[in-house]
Design an enzyme around this catalytic site. Structure first.
Site, short mmCIF file in Angstrom:
data_model
loop_
_atom_site.label_atom_id
_atom_site.label_comp_id
_atom_site.label_asym_id
_atom_site.label_seq_id
_atom_site.Cartn_x
_atom_site.Cartn_y
_atom_site.Cartn_z
CD GLU A 118 93.13 24.34 -21.20
OE1 GLU A 118 92.62 24.82 -22.21
OE2 GLU A 118 94.12 24.85 -20.62
CB SER A 147 104.21 27.68 -18.27
OG SER A 147 102.96 27.54 -17.59
CD GLU A 194 99.92 21.47 -24.66
OE1 GLU A 194 100.38 22.58 -24.93
OE2 GLU A 194 98.71 21.26 -24.52
N GLY A 247 99.26 26.64 -18.21
CA GLY A 247 98.61 27.81 -17.62
C GLY A 247 98.98 28.06 -16.18
CG ASN A 273 95.28 26.44 -27.42
OD1 ASN A 273 94.23 26.90 -27.87
ND2 ASN A 273 95.32 25.53 -26.45
CG HIS A 278 94.51 21.40 -24.93
ND1 HIS A 278 94.23 21.65 -23.60
CD2 HIS A 278 95.54 22.22 -25.27
CE1 HIS A 278 95.07 22.59 -23.16
NE2 HIS A 278 95.86 22.95 -24.15
CE LYS A 305 95.37 27.42 -23.04
NZ LYS A 305 95.68 26.75 -21.79
C1 PEP Z 1 98.21 25.18 -23.97
O1 PEP Z 1 97.08 25.59 -23.74
O2 PEP Z 1 98.37 24.31 -24.84
C2 PEP Z 1 99.32 25.75 -23.20
C3 PEP Z 1 100.49 25.21 -23.34
O3 PEP Z 1 99.02 26.81 -22.38
P1 PEP Z 1 100.09 27.73 -21.60
O4 PEP Z 1 101.17 28.08 -22.58
O5 PEP Z 1 99.29 28.92 -21.19
O6 PEP Z 1 100.60 26.94 -20.48
#
Ligand code: PEP
Length: 248
Positions: free
Chosen positions: A96, A209, A165, A171, A9, A94, A11
């Site tokens: 976000e 992460s 997630e 992040g 992803n 997601h 972003k």
């Molecule tokens: C994500 O945006 O779905 C995600 C898991 O980000 P990160 O790996 O940076 O934590």
């Protein structure tokens, strides 16, 4: 579930030049992966990525899709439009977007429905905030989020991908432990099994992460069928290491 799925992803990152360089580095190192792989660039770049990825082992995904079919929805892009560009996966729900765009469970379920109707696999994201985890609500939250999608999509849910997630891990560099992730994945697996006889088709990804150092251990958990990767998917060497860690 035999083949794992690794999804990047991106972003709201990248530009024409950096996308080109990143994809070329990935294609230079990927060989014949033992897992399925996709990248989700910002929507404006789907045509560029369609062309760069043509004939490669990397599929094209997007980070969002409209919950509406077509018409007067300024700024939206429909699932059918994305299908025109060879899009195979669409991330929906997601955290976000739930946080910044006020998307709720009903919106997410509708987005999954539109994607499925267009032949695009929705990657349905669920996950609890830190406060929810600390108050013992993790299971309740992820089941509520997924049940909205199950309720609206009925037997079609055997065609979705789920991504667990935890919001507190996205992040932040603070990954869920393999045990924490596995225990939520097992809850989601049971929920999917109760909803469809074809639950074995549904891959449940972990996201939050995940990186080159922790991927192998997370991916070795029995109910973790792949990863949704943000930050580490922007670095070709790291993303390639995660792909290499994702054997069946
Ligand atoms: C994500 O945006 O779905 C995600 C898991 O980000 P990160 O790996 O940076 O934590």
């Amino acid at each position: 579930m035999s083949r794992k799925l690794i999804v990047g992803n991106w972003k709201m990152n990248g530009n024409l030049a950096s996308n080109d360089a990143l994809v070329r580095e990935l294609l230079g190192g990927i060989g014949q992966p033992a897992c399925d792989v996709a990248v989700c660039p910002p929507g404006i770049y789907v045509a560029q990525l369609q062309s760069l990825l043509a004939g490669s082992p990397i599929d094209l995904g997007v980070q969002n899709v409209s919950m509406n079919e077509n018409g007067a929805y300024t700024g939206d892009v429909s699932a059918e439009m994305l299908k025109d560009y060879g899009v195979r996966y669409a991330i929906v729900g997601h955290s976000e977007r739930r946080q910044h765009q006020a998307e709720n469970d009903v919106h997410v379920a509708l987005k999954a429905k539109r994607a499925l109707a267009a032949g695009i696999t929705p990657i349905v994201c669920v996950g609890e905030t830190l406060r929810e985890r600390e108050s013992g609500m993790t299971e309740f939250i992820v089941k509520r989020q997924l049940s909205a999608v199950i309720h609206l999509n009925g037997h079609c849910i055997s065609e979705i991908v789920v991504a667990y997630e935890p919001v507190w891990a996205i992040g932040t560099g603070q990954t869920a432990t393999p045990e924490q992730a596995q225990s939520v994945h097992a809850v989601l697996r049971a929920q999917i099994k109760a909803a469809t006889e074809k639950a074995d088709r549904v891959r449940i990804l972990y996201g939050g992460s995940m990186n080159a150092a922790n991927a192998a251990e997370l991916l070795s958990q029995p109910d973790i069928d792949g990863g949704l990767i943000g930050g580490a998917s922007l670095k070709s060497a790291d993303f390639l290491k995660i792909i290499a860690a994702a054997r069946a």
